[in-house]
Design an enzyme around this catalytic site. Structure first.
Site, PDB file in Angstrom:
ATOM      1  N   TYR A 160       0.834  -1.209   0.000  1.00 38.96           N
ATOM      2  CA  TYR A 160       0.000   0.000   0.000  1.00 38.96           C
ATOM      3  C   TYR A 160       0.872   1.264   0.000  1.00 38.96           C
ATOM      4  O   TYR A 160       0.495   2.308  -0.534  1.00 38.96           O
ATOM      5  CB  TYR A 160      -0.981  -0.022   1.168  1.00 38.96           C
ATOM      6  N   LYS A 167      -3.488   8.035   2.973  1.00 37.65           N
ATOM      7  CA  LYS A 167      -4.726   7.771   3.724  1.00 37.65           C
ATOM      8  C   LYS A 167      -4.584   8.214   5.185  1.00 37.65           C
ATOM      9  O   LYS A 167      -5.551   8.677   5.788  1.00 37.65           O
ATOM     10  CB  LYS A 167      -5.108   6.289   3.655  1.00 37.65           C
ATOM     11  N   ARG A 197     -13.083  -5.367  -5.261  1.00 37.49           N
ATOM     12  CA  ARG A 197     -12.493  -5.408  -6.605  1.00 37.49           C
ATOM     13  C   ARG A 197     -12.984  -4.229  -7.457  1.00 37.49           C
ATOM     14  O   ARG A 197     -13.969  -4.323  -8.166  1.00 37.49           O
ATOM     15  CB  ARG A 197     -12.819  -6.742  -7.290  1.00 37.49           C
ATOM     16  N   LEU A 199     -11.739  -0.587  -9.926  1.00 38.91           N
ATOM     17  CA  LEU A 199     -10.715  -0.214 -10.906  1.00 38.91           C
ATOM     18  C   LEU A 199      -9.394   0.089 -10.206  1.00 38.91           C
ATOM     19  O   LEU A 199      -8.307  -0.172 -10.714  1.00 38.91           O
ATOM     20  CB  LEU A 199     -11.206   1.012 -11.692  1.00 38.91           C
TER      21      LEU A 199
HETATM   22  C1  N5H Z   1      -2.659  -3.150  -0.223  1.00 38.82           C
HETATM   23  C2  N5H Z   1      -3.387  -2.979  -1.303  1.00 38.82           C
HETATM   24  C3  N5H Z   1      -2.902  -3.360  -2.679  1.00 38.82           C
HETATM   25  C4  N5H Z   1      -1.851  -2.419  -3.278  1.00 38.82           C
HETATM   26  C5  N5H Z   1      -2.249  -0.997  -3.422  1.00 38.82           C
HETATM   27  C6  N5H Z   1      -3.260  -0.496  -4.137  1.00 38.82           C
HETATM   28  C7  N5H Z   1      -3.643   0.913  -4.083  1.00 38.82           C
HETATM   29  C8  N5H Z   1      -4.670   1.413  -4.716  1.00 38.82           C
HETATM   30  C9  N5H Z   1      -5.157   2.828  -4.594  1.00 38.82           C
HETATM   31  C10 N5H Z   1      -4.820   3.768  -5.743  1.00 38.82           C
HETATM   32  C11 N5H Z   1      -5.807   4.916  -5.669  1.00 38.82           C
HETATM   33  C12 N5H Z   1      -4.873   3.072  -7.095  1.00 38.82           C
HETATM   34  C13 N5H Z   1      -4.249   3.848  -8.223  1.00 38.82           C
HETATM   35  O1  N5H Z   1      -4.039   5.035  -8.146  1.00 38.82           O
HETATM   36  C14 N5H Z   1      -3.935   3.059  -9.467  1.00 38.82           C
HETATM   37  C15 N5H Z   1      -3.268   3.877 -10.561  1.00 38.82           C
HETATM   38  O2  N5H Z   1      -1.882   3.928 -10.382  1.00 38.82           O
HETATM   39  C16 N5H Z   1      -3.540   3.223 -11.922  1.00 38.82           C
HETATM   40  N1  N5H Z   1      -4.977   3.165 -12.222  1.00 38.82           N
HETATM   41  C17 N5H Z   1      -5.608   4.120 -12.918  1.00 38.82           C
HETATM   42  O3  N5H Z   1      -5.053   5.108 -13.368  1.00 38.82           O
HETATM   43  C18 N5H Z   1      -7.101   3.934 -13.078  1.00 38.82           C
HETATM   44  C19 N5H Z   1      -7.383   3.817 -14.553  1.00 38.82           C
HETATM   45  C20 N5H Z   1      -7.827   5.088 -12.412  1.00 38.82           C
HETATM   46  C21 N5H Z   1      -9.311   5.071 -12.598  1.00 38.82           C
HETATM   47  O4  N5H Z   1      -7.549   4.997 -11.038  1.00 38.82           O
HETATM   48  C22 N5H Z   1      -7.509   6.132 -10.293  1.00 38.82           C
HETATM   49  N2  N5H Z   1      -7.194   5.975  -9.012  1.00 38.82           N
HETATM   50  O5  N5H Z   1      -7.741   7.224 -10.775  1.00 38.82           O
HETATM   51  C23 N5H Z   1      -4.720  -2.301  -1.218  1.00 38.82           C
HETATM   52  C24 N5H Z   1      -5.888  -3.138  -1.649  1.00 38.82           C
HETATM   53  C25 N5H Z   1      -5.968  -4.450  -0.872  1.00 38.82           C
HETATM   54  C26 N5H Z   1      -7.208  -2.355  -1.394  1.00 38.82           C
HETATM   55  C27 N5H Z   1      -7.335  -1.122  -2.274  1.00 38.82           C
HETATM   56  C28 N5H Z   1      -7.394  -1.335  -3.747  1.00 38.82           C
HETATM   57  C29 N5H Z   1      -7.379   0.088  -1.655  1.00 38.82           C
HETATM   58  C30 N5H Z   1      -7.589   1.402  -2.307  1.00 38.82           C
HETATM   59  O6  N5H Z   1      -7.172   2.427  -1.729  1.00 38.82           O
HETATM   60  O7  N5H Z   1      -8.174   1.472  -3.404  1.00 38.82           O
END
Ligand code: N5H
Length: 259
Positions: A160, A167, A197, A199
């Site tokens: 994370y 956060k 699950r 995006l």
């Molecule tokens: C421990 C975990 C797993 C590892 C970490 C995941 C973190 C996720 C959060 C961020 C917000 C995701 C993110 O920014 C992904 C981007 O780098 C790429 N994705 C994108 O650009 C998409 C297309 C767009 C729509 O996404 C965004 N954010 O704009 C955590 C998991 C077990 C739980 C989890 C997934 C937590 C969380 O904070 O969402």
């Protein structure tokens, strides 16, 4: 006091697709009779938000762009909301971002740029929006902010990383904003959701293992759904929760109590 949100207007920020937690919140709010306004960050999300909103039974929602990294866009967006509806009663802030490269491996992979980007979009944006809402007197009848967090903001969760720090900052912002806005009848809370699950979880390599662990170890022995988060949001937006502010409610099948 009841859970009906009839006659009230809420802004839902951050719907990306039908799996989004923000969409779960929107559906629960809609079922409670609320009027909805949606904001999206990137242009390419507009179409998918429009298509989803069309599936709602009473479809009189407004959809606006709001890139939260821009004070100007925040101002334009909320000024339009002011023009359109005059008063709102709540905002669901479901916005976060971090560079993919900084969401795995060693935390020390973090860069100054990536750290600030995650903080900017995922944490500061809540304060920037709150400031605008106050300046425009948009919550003149009192109101309630909700944002989304994750357990990784309280303790170290593998991978994370930079988002955990963001956060933690978001959860502290909730407390300071709650303290500041209470005198205006505005409450501020976060929901710490279990892994879902969405995006945002896409590309997380061991996501199935993470879900399985929640299923096996959480007190309720099942995973969190967007509907469960949505229904908690309705409670936090309703007068039933009028005594709650500065709080972080875990909607995670109780997983956070497990050592
Ligand atoms: C421990 C975990 C797993 C590892 C970490 C995941 C973190 C996720 C959060 C961020 C917000 C995701 C993110 O920014 C992904 C981007 O780098 C790429 N994705 C994108 O650009 C998409 C297309 C767009 C729509 O996404 C965004 N954010 O704009 C955590 C998991 C077990 C739980 C989890 C997934 C937590 C969380 O904070 O969402």
């Amino acid at each position: 006091m009841n859970l009906s949100l009839q006659g009230k207007t809420f802004v839902v920020m951050g719907v990306a697709n039908k799996r989004s937690i923000a969409w779960g919140i929107a559906r629960s709010l809609h079922a409670a009779g609320a009027r909805l306004i949606f904001t999206y960050g990137r242009e390419r999300t507009e179409k998918s938000v429009k298509q989803l909103v069309e599936t709602l039974e009473t479809n009189n929602s407004i959809i606006l762009q709001c890139d939260v990294t821009s004070d100007e866009q925040i101002h334009t967006c909320f000024s339009k909301i002011k023009e359109e509806v005059g008063t709102i009663h709540g905002i669901a802030h479901c916005v976060a971002f971090a560079n993919k490269e900084e969401l795995s491996g060693e935390y020390l992979n973090v860069t100054r740029e990536g750290f600030l980007l995650a903080q900017n979009i995922s944490a500061y944006s809540l304060s920037a929006i709150a400031k605008e809402v106050k300046n425009l007197e948009l919550m003149a009848e009192g109101g309630s902010f909700i944002t989304l967090s994750y357990l990784g903001g309280e303790r170290v969760m593998t991978n994370y990383n930079v988002m955990g720090v963001a956060k933690a900052s978001l959860e502290a912002s909730v407390k300071y904003l709650a303290s500041n806005l209470g005198q205006y009848g505005i409450r501020v809370n976060s929901i710490s959701a279990g892994p879902i699950r969405t995006l945002s979880a896409k590309g997380v390599s061991d996501f199935n293992t993470i879900l399985k662990e929640v299923e096996e170890k959480s007190p309720l022995r099942r995973c969190t759904t967007p509907e469960e988060v949505g229904d908690t949001a309705v409670f936090l937006f309703s007068d039933m929760s009028r005594g709650i502010t500065g709080e972080n409610i875990h909607v995670d099948s109780g997983y956070h109590v497990i050592g």
